[in-house]
Design a protein around this motif. Sequence first.
Motif: not given
Length: 91
Positions: A27-29, A33-35, A45-48, A63-64
């Motif tokens: 989640e801190g990444g 993700v936006r970049r 991208t996948i966010v854990v 949203r990001a």
Amino acid sequence: LEVITAGAEEARALVDEGRAELVVVGEGGLELVRRAAELEGGPATIVVGASPGSPEAPVEALRAGAADFLPRPATVEQLGDAVERVRRRLR
């Protein structure tokens, strides 16, 4: 599928150089993700992220620009399913 583990700076460089097709971040990444979402042809991208106690986390990730979100703790099987969902969407 080649798997590369990298710290934040190395991951950013891989994204900027176009050497990543899929990035899995915590989640801190979200900045990464936006970049990735800004780049034409950038990686999916996948966010854990946080446990189910944080209902805003999936919304923020999507949203990001994330292609998928998995709550923690995510299993290898869940990650594999998420990668497959992203692959199907990219085809």
